[in-house]
Design a protein around this motif. Structure first.
Motif, PDB file in Angstrom:
ATOM      1  N   UNK A  79       0.830  -1.199   0.000  1.00  0.00           N
ATOM      2  CA  UNK A  79       0.000   0.000   0.000  1.00  0.00           C
ATOM      3  C   UNK A  79       0.871   1.260   0.000  1.00  0.00           C
ATOM      4  N   UNK A  80       1.920   1.274   0.802  1.00  0.00           N
ATOM      5  CA  UNK A  80       2.816   2.429   0.852  1.00  0.00           C
ATOM      6  C   UNK A  80       3.526   2.608  -0.491  1.00  0.00           C
ATOM      7  N   UNK A  81       4.016   1.527  -1.085  1.00  0.00           N
ATOM      8  CA  UNK A  81       4.674   1.612  -2.394  1.00  0.00           C
ATOM      9  C   UNK A  81       3.700   2.129  -3.445  1.00  0.00           C
ATOM     10  N   UNK A  82       2.482   1.646  -3.436  1.00  0.00           N
ATOM     11  CA  UNK A  82       1.465   2.094  -4.384  1.00  0.00           C
ATOM     12  C   UNK A  82       1.184   3.584  -4.223  1.00  0.00           C
ATOM     13  N   UNK A  83       1.039   4.043  -2.997  1.00  0.00           N
ATOM     14  CA  UNK A  83       0.767   5.462  -2.763  1.00  0.00           C
ATOM     15  C   UNK A  83       1.948   6.344  -3.160  1.00  0.00           C
ATOM     16  N   UNK A  84       3.167   5.880  -2.915  1.00  0.00           N
ATOM     17  CA  UNK A  84       4.351   6.648  -3.313  1.00  0.00           C
ATOM     18  C   UNK A  84       4.440   6.737  -4.836  1.00  0.00           C
ATOM     19  N   UNK A  85       4.142   5.650  -5.532  1.00  0.00           N
ATOM     20  CA  UNK A  85       4.154   5.683  -6.992  1.00  0.00           C
ATOM     21  C   UNK A  85       3.107   6.629  -7.549  1.00  0.00           C
ATOM     22  N   UNK A  86       1.932   6.670  -6.938  1.00  0.00           N
ATOM     23  CA  UNK A  86       0.896   7.610  -7.359  1.00  0.00           C
ATOM     24  C   UNK A  86       1.361   9.045  -7.118  1.00  0.00           C
ATOM     25  N   UNK A  87       1.969   9.291  -5.977  1.00  0.00           N
ATOM     26  CA  UNK A  87       2.467  10.633  -5.665  1.00  0.00           C
ATOM     27  C   UNK A  87       3.553  11.064  -6.647  1.00  0.00           C
TER      28      UNK A  87
ATOM     29  N   UNK B 191       5.532  18.580 -12.397  1.00  0.00           N
ATOM     30  CA  UNK B 191       6.046  19.662 -11.554  1.00  0.00           C
ATOM     31  C   UNK B 191       7.548  19.511 -11.349  1.00  0.00           C
ATOM     32  N   UNK B 192       8.016  18.286 -11.136  1.00  0.00           N
ATOM     33  CA  UNK B 192       9.446  18.045 -10.949  1.00  0.00           C
ATOM     34  C   UNK B 192      10.221  18.256 -12.243  1.00  0.00           C
ATOM     35  N   UNK B 193       9.569  18.082 -13.388  1.00  0.00           N
ATOM     36  CA  UNK B 193      10.211  18.325 -14.673  1.00  0.00           C
ATOM     37  C   UNK B 193      10.616  19.769 -14.858  1.00  0.00           C
ATOM     38  N   UNK B 194       9.924  20.682 -14.204  1.00  0.00           N
ATOM     39  CA  UNK B 194      10.284  22.095 -14.273  1.00  0.00           C
ATOM     40  C   UNK B 194      11.640  22.359 -13.638  1.00  0.00           C
ATOM     41  N   UNK B 195      12.029  21.519 -12.692  1.00  0.00           N
ATOM     42  CA  UNK B 195      13.310  21.665 -12.011  1.00  0.00           C
ATOM     43  C   UNK B 195      14.413  20.859 -12.680  1.00  0.00           C
ATOM     44  N   UNK B 196      14.114  20.230 -13.796  1.00  0.00           N
ATOM     45  CA  UNK B 196      15.130  19.502 -14.549  1.00  0.00           C
ATOM     46  C   UNK B 196      15.176  18.012 -14.300  1.00  0.00           C
ATOM     47  N   UNK B 197      14.389  17.501 -13.381  1.00  0.00           N
ATOM     48  CA  UNK B 197      14.389  16.057 -13.158  1.00  0.00           C
ATOM     49  C   UNK B 197      13.759  15.377 -14.365  1.00  0.00           C
TER      50      UNK B 197
END
Length: 64
Positions: free
Chosen positions: A6-14, A21-27
């Motif tokens: 459940x934690x892995x699933x929620x982290x993947x969704x996040x 949004x992270x792509x704006x910072x170059x990731x």
């Protein structure tokens, strides 16, 4: 065991929610991140970004 899944699933969704949004910072566009087009689809393999995110997460975990 189900709590771990459940934690892995929620982290993947996040992460998938925060990816634009992270792509704006170059990731996802760092040297070492692989991107290619094949049969009309764009494929992305963010190797360097994953290593960098893992190091940040480890540093935060060590501080806590």
């Amino acid at each position: 065991m189900i709590r771990l899944y459940l934690v892995i699933f929620l982290v993947l969704i996040l992460i998938s929610w925060a990816a634009p949004w992270l792509g704006r910072f170059g990731l996802g566009r760092l040297p070492g991140d692989l991107r290619w087009r094949w049969r009309g689809r764009e494929w992305n393999l963010p190797v360097t970004s994953t290593i960098l995110a893992g190091m940040v997460a480890a540093a935060i975990a060590k501080l806590l």
